[in-house]
Write a protein that holds these residues in place. Structure first.
Motif, PDB file in Angstrom:
ATOM      1  N   ASN A  86     -15.319  -8.582   7.416  1.00  0.00           N
ATOM      2  CA  ASN A  86     -16.239  -9.251   6.308  1.00  0.00           C
ATOM      3  C   ASN A  86     -15.740  -8.924   4.723  1.00  0.00           C
ATOM      4  N   ALA A  87     -14.339  -8.915   4.689  1.00  0.00           N
ATOM      5  CA  ALA A  87     -13.840  -8.479   3.434  1.00  0.00           C
ATOM      6  C   ALA A  87     -13.886  -9.408   2.533  1.00  0.00           C
ATOM      7  N   MET A  88     -13.693 -10.947   2.790  1.00  0.00           N
ATOM      8  CA  MET A  88     -13.879 -11.998   2.134  1.00  0.00           C
ATOM      9  C   MET A  88     -15.365 -12.057   1.333  1.00  0.00           C
ATOM     10  N   THR A  89     -16.426 -11.947   2.232  1.00  0.00           N
ATOM     11  CA  THR A  89     -17.804 -11.908   1.928  1.00  0.00           C
ATOM     12  C   THR A  89     -18.181 -10.978   0.822  1.00  0.00           C
TER      13      THR A  89
ATOM     14  N   VAL B 225     -11.049  -4.110  -1.139  1.00  0.00           N
ATOM     15  CA  VAL B 225     -12.638  -4.215  -0.933  1.00  0.00           C
ATOM     16  C   VAL B 225     -13.352  -2.672  -0.988  1.00  0.00           C
ATOM     17  N   ILE B 226     -12.617  -1.806  -0.274  1.00  0.00           N
ATOM     18  CA  ILE B 226     -12.871  -0.464  -0.002  1.00  0.00           C
ATOM     19  C   ILE B 226     -13.095   0.275  -1.237  1.00  0.00           C
TER      20      ILE B 226
ATOM     21  N   LEU C  31     -17.899   2.525   3.788  1.00  0.00           N
ATOM     22  CA  LEU C  31     -17.412   2.448   5.340  1.00  0.00           C
ATOM     23  C   LEU C  31     -18.529   1.667   6.058  1.00  0.00           C
ATOM     24  N   ARG C  32     -19.870   1.864   5.509  1.00  0.00           N
ATOM     25  CA  ARG C  32     -21.031   1.556   6.272  1.00  0.00           C
ATOM     26  C   ARG C  32     -21.143  -0.104   6.117  1.00  0.00           C
TER      27      ARG C  32
ATOM     28  N   GLN D 202       0.916  -1.209   0.036  1.00  0.00           N
ATOM     29  CA  GLN D 202       0.100   0.046  -0.181  1.00  0.00           C
ATOM     30  C   GLN D 202       0.836   1.199  -0.111  1.00  0.00           C
ATOM     31  N   PRO D 203       0.430   2.326  -0.190  1.00  0.00           N
ATOM     32  CA  PRO D 203      -1.176   2.699  -0.607  1.00  0.00           C
ATOM     33  C   PRO D 203      -1.436   2.060  -1.920  1.00  0.00           C
ATOM     34  N   LEU D 204      -2.759   1.403  -1.876  1.00  0.00           N
ATOM     35  CA  LEU D 204      -3.279   0.994  -2.928  1.00  0.00           C
ATOM     36  C   LEU D 204      -4.232   2.376  -3.657  1.00  0.00           C
TER      37      LEU D 204
END
Ligand code: AMP
Length: 497
Positions: free
Chosen positions: A139-142, A162-163, A183-184, A118-120
Motif C-alpha cells: 500500500n506504499a503508493m496509497t 514511505v516508512i 509499521l501498523r 539503500q540503505p535510505l
C-alpha cells in the motif's frame, strides 16, 4: 543532530525517474533484495560488505552501506556488484564505526537510479535514521499519495521511503513508538534493518514473508537475510527474527524484543525454498538444499519419465535433479555446463537482454547428451524463456527426447511481496495450459511438482495442514495480505498476451 556524509561510486549519476515508474516491459516496480547489519564490531562496514557478498544472489544491480561512528552517519552506494562498488579498500576508512548496515538490490527498469539505492537515510527529530528493506509494501503508493498531499517531499521512488515519512510524521513520543506506528500502517512484506544513534532495529512483517536471521560474532550482533551470510562473516546463528517481531539492540549489545502485532500465524515465502535463497542457507529450521533435493524426490514420484539421463539446468535445478535421480534410479549427469561469469539471467531487466544472457550462460555437453533421452530439471518456469532455449539446446546437441520436469508448481500469479515476477499476462502458466506450455517450450513432455508435493518436500503433510502455512501466492493466487495499491484487475491479471 547527526548528519550523513555520502559517497557515491564515481560512475553513478542520478537518473531521472517518474515516481512509481513502470519498466520498459510494463512491469511495475518490484524489488529483490538482501540486507545485512552488524552492531558492536570493529570495522563494521567491512563485515557488512562481506555479508552482502554472500547475499549477492538476492540482488545484483546496486549495493549500499551506511555506518555510524557514535556521532555521524556515513554512506557509500553504487550501481553494480559488491565486489565492484567496494573494490577499493580505502572506502572502508570513509565508513567508520562499530555499527553498519547494508543492502543489495535488484529492481526492474525505472527504479535503479542512485537515489533508490539503500540503505535510505534521513535526519529525523531524534537524529539520523537509516533503513534497509527486503520486501515490497503493497500500500506504499496509497500512503505516499496521502503523505505528499500533506507536504512530505520524497527523495526516491522506493516504497521503503514511505516508512521514513511515516516515522517522521508520527505523533508518538519515542522513536520506537513512532516506528511501530509506521509499521501498523503498512501492508505487505518487509524485513528491515534500521540504524539510529541509539542502536539497531531489526524486524519482520507480521507474517514473516521475507526472511531475517540473527547471529553473533563474539559480543557483536549480526542480522542477515540468510544464514549463509552469517557463515561467511564467521557469526554463529542464534535464531530467526520471528514474524512480527522487532529486535532493538543498543551499543552495549543489550537486546529487547517487541511484538506489536500480537501472535499472527506466519506465512513465510515458499519461493525462498524453491529458488531464491542459497541452498547452503537454513530457512525456518530447514536446509534449503534438502528442501530442493526433496522436491526432486516428490517430482520423480509424481512425474516419472522413461529416460537415460537426469540433467539439471545449472545452478538452480541441481539439488532437485539430484533428488529426482536418486528417486528414479536414472543417472544424474551434467548435460549442460554453465558459465560462472554470467549472473542470474532472470535478474536482468528487459526481455532482449534476458534472451542474450540465457545463451551466454549455458552450453550443452554434447558428448554426453547426443542420442540420449533426457529428463531436464529446473526450479521454475516464469516467462518460459529459459526452458525454450534449454530444450532447443539439448535437441541441437543430439538428444533424442527431452522431458522437462519443474521443481515447483506452475507460476501462475505475480508476486507483490518482493520476489520479482512479471505482470501476470507474461507468465507462461497464466497464458497456457500444460499441453500448450509443453508445445511452446518444445518438450516431449512437461510436468510440475504439485503444490502438496512441494509442501511435503518442505516438511509439511500437505498444503492444508497449516503448520506452518507458507505464502504460496505465486502458485495459488491466495495473497495473505491486502494489496491496496493493486486493483482487482491487476491482481487477477489480463491473461491474454
Ligand atoms: P523464465 O526464463 O522467465 O521462465 O525464468 C525461469 C528461470 O529464471 C528459472 O531457471 C529460474 O531459475 C529463474 N527464476 C525464476 N524466478 C525468478 C525470480 N523471481 N528471480 C530471478 N530468477 C528467477
Amino acid at each position: 543532530m547527526t548528519s550523513i556524509s555520502q559517497h557515491a561510486a564515481p560512475s553513478d549519476a542520478f537518473r531521472d525517474e517518474t515516481p512509481w515508474d513502470v519498466g520498459d516491459d510494463g512491469d511495475t516496480l518490484h524489488e529483490e533484495c538482501g540486507i545485512f547489519g552488524v552492531i558492536g564490531a570493529r570495522s563494521a562496514s567491512s563485515v557488512v560488505a562481506l555479508g552482502l557478498h554472500a547475499l549477492q544472489h538476492r540482488g545484483q544491480e546496486a549495493v549500499g552501506i551506511t555506518s555510524f561512528d557514535g556521532g555521524e552517519f556515513f554512506s557509500h552506494r553504487g550501481i553494480g556488484h559488491v565486489a565492484h562498488v567496494f573494490k577499493n579498500q580505502d572506502i572502508f576508512a570513509d565508513l567508520p564505526g562499530m555499527m553498519a548496515s547494508g543492502h543489495v538490490r535488484y529492481s526492474t527498469t525505472g527504479g535503479s537510479g542512485l537515489r533508490n539505492i539503500q540503505p535510505l537515510f534521513a535526519d529525523l527529530a531524534d537524529g539520523g535514521f537509516s533503513i534497509a528493506h527486503n520486501g515490497n509494501i503493497s500500500n506504499a503508493m496509497t500512503l505516499k499519495r496521502d503523505l505528499v498531499h500533506k507536504g512530505s517531499i520524497f527523495q526516491s521512488t522506493s516504497d521503503t521511503e514511505v516508512i521514513i515519512h511515516l516515522v517522521a510524521t508520527s505523533r508518538y513520543p519515542t522513536l520506537l513508538d513512532r516506528f511501530v506506528d509506521a509499521l501498523r500502517l503498512i501492508e505487505g512484506a518487509y524485513a528491515l534493518i534500521c540504524t539510529t544513534p541509539a542502536g539497531m532495529i531489526a524486524c519482520r512483517d507480521p507474517l514473516g514473508i521475507r526472511p531475517l536471521v540473527m547471529g553473533r560474532i563474539g559480543s557483536s550482533v549480526v542480522f542477515a537475510s540468510e544464514t549463509v551470510a552469517l557463515d561467511v562473516v564467521g557469526a554463529d546463528f542464534e535464531r530467526e527474527v520471528e514474524p512480527g517481531e522487532l529486535l532493538v539492540v543498543d551499543h552495549n549489545g543489550v537486546i529487547s524484543s517487541h511484538r506489536p502485532f500480537g501472535d499472527p500465524s506466519p506465512r513465510p515465502c515458499i519461493f525462498e525454498q524453491v529458488y531464491f535463497s542459497r541452498p547452503d542457507s537454513i530457512l525456518g529450521g530447514q536446509s534449503v538444499y534438502q528442501s530442493r533435493r526433496q522436491i526432486g524426490v516428490e517430482l520423480a514420484k509424481e512425474a516419472p519419465a522413461d529416460a537415460d539421463l537426469v540433467v539439471p539446468v545449472p545452478d538452480s535445478g541441481v539439488p532437485a535433479a539430484i533428488g529426482y535421480a536418486a528417486e528414479s534410479g536414472i543417472p544424474f549427469e551434467l548435460g549442460i555446463i554453465r558459465s560462472h561469469y554470467v549472473g542470474r539471467t532472470f535478474i536482468q531487466p528487459g526481455d532482449s537482454k534476458r534472451h542474450a544472457e540465457v545463451k551466454r550462460k549455458h552450453n550443452a555437453n554434447r558428448a554426453l547428451v547426443a542420442g540420449k533421452r533426457i529428463v531436464l530439471i529446473d526450479d521454475s518456469i516464469v516467462r518460459g524463456t529459459t526452458s525454450l532455449k534449454i530444450v532447443q539446446m539439448m535437441r541441437d546437441a543430439g538428444a533424442s527426447e527431452v522431458h522437462m520436469r519443474i521443481a515447483s508448481p506452475p507460476t501462475d500469479h505475480s508476486c507483490f511481496y518482493g520476489v520479482d515476477t512479471p505482470e501476470r499476462s507474461k507468465l507462461l502458466a497464466a497464458r497456457m495450459d500444460l499441453e500448450a506450455m509443453a508445445d511452446y517450450i518444445q518438450a516431449d513432455s512437461l510436468a510440475f511438482v504439485s503444490i502438496d508435493g512441494l509442501y511435503r518436500a518442505v516438511g509439511q503433510q500437505d498444503r492444508n495442514a497449516k503448520c506452518p502455512q507458507f505464502c504460496d501466492a505465486c502458485f495459488t493466487g491466495e495473497y495473505p495480505t491486502h494489496l491496496t495499491d493493486y486493483d482487482a484487475d491487476a491482481v487477477a491479471g489480463e491473461t491474454e498476451a
